[in-house]
Design an enzyme around this catalytic site. Structure first.
Site, PDB file in Angstrom:
ATOM      1  N   LEU A  27       1.581  -1.127   0.026  1.00  0.00           N
ATOM      2  CA  LEU A  27      -0.159   0.077  -0.366  1.00  0.00           C
ATOM      3  C   LEU A  27       0.697   1.097  -0.075  1.00  0.00           C
ATOM      4  O   LEU A  27       2.105   1.338   0.124  1.00  0.00           O
ATOM      5  CB  LEU A  27      -1.071  -0.057   1.082  1.00  0.00           C
ATOM      6  CG  LEU A  27      -2.134  -1.221   1.439  1.00  0.00           C
ATOM      7  CD1 LEU A  27      -2.859  -1.211   2.698  1.00  0.00           C
ATOM      8  CD2 LEU A  27      -2.944  -1.082   0.340  1.00  0.00           C
ATOM      9  N   LYS A  60       8.042   0.517   0.930  1.00  0.00           N
ATOM     10  CA  LYS A  60       8.210   0.077  -0.413  1.00  0.00           C
ATOM     11  C   LYS A  60       9.638   0.242  -0.801  1.00  0.00           C
ATOM     12  O   LYS A  60      10.467  -0.069  -0.879  1.00  0.00           O
ATOM     13  CB  LYS A  60       7.328  -0.351  -1.817  1.00  0.00           C
ATOM     14  CG  LYS A  60       5.808  -0.601  -1.097  1.00  0.00           C
ATOM     15  CD  LYS A  60       5.171  -0.197  -2.543  1.00  0.00           C
ATOM     16  CE  LYS A  60       4.643   0.598  -2.679  1.00  0.00           C
ATOM     17  NZ  LYS A  60       3.652   1.480  -1.861  1.00  0.00           N
ATOM     18  N   SER A 116       1.338  -2.834  -6.546  1.00  0.00           N
ATOM     19  CA  SER A 116       0.766  -3.337  -8.095  1.00  0.00           C
ATOM     20  C   SER A 116      -0.460  -3.985  -7.542  1.00  0.00           C
ATOM     21  O   SER A 116      -0.925  -4.960  -6.984  1.00  0.00           O
ATOM     22  CB  SER A 116       1.225  -4.618  -7.620  1.00  0.00           C
ATOM     23  OG  SER A 116       2.921  -3.689  -7.894  1.00  0.00           O
TER      24      SER A 116
END
Length: 114
Positions: free
Chosen positions: A34, A39, A108
């Protein structure tokens, strides 16, 4: 979609030869999650370690950076999100062919794309 007007160029140097001079195998490390989940932070840390500890030739692709250039005109509609990931996948294939370890940090959202 076959197009008779598109004829891919055949390279004289193979992907294996590109990898051999780097002393490591190319790869894609795909970080997904999210927005704000870390990330890019994790991908940056992994890239730093690969570079500094193992001398691995890397490149980090980040969602916001890609959307400010290559995918600038895409919106956040479902179709454009799919196109965003498709284009990133194509760029990753080029990096792997060049013998590089590419790290990606992208939301993604669709299972089919992952």
């Amino acid at each position: 979609m076959d197009n008779p007007n598109i004829i891919p160029h055949q390279h004289n140097i193979s992907s294996a030869e590109r990898s051999a001079i780097k002393n490591h195998q190319p790869a894609i490390l795909w970080f997904t999650g999210l927005s704000g989940s870390g990330k890019s932070t994790i991908a940056n840390a992994v890239e730093t370690a690969l570079n500094q500890q193992y001398s691995v030739h890397t490149y980090l692709l980040d969602g916001d950076n890609i959307r400010s250039g290559l995918n600038k005109g895409l919106t956040f509609s479902d179709d454009d999100r799919k196109e965003n990931i498709r284009r990133i996948g194509e760029v990753c294939k080029l990096f792997v062919d060049a013998g590089i370890v590419v790290l990606t940090a992208f939301i993604s959202p669709f299972i089919a794309d992952r």
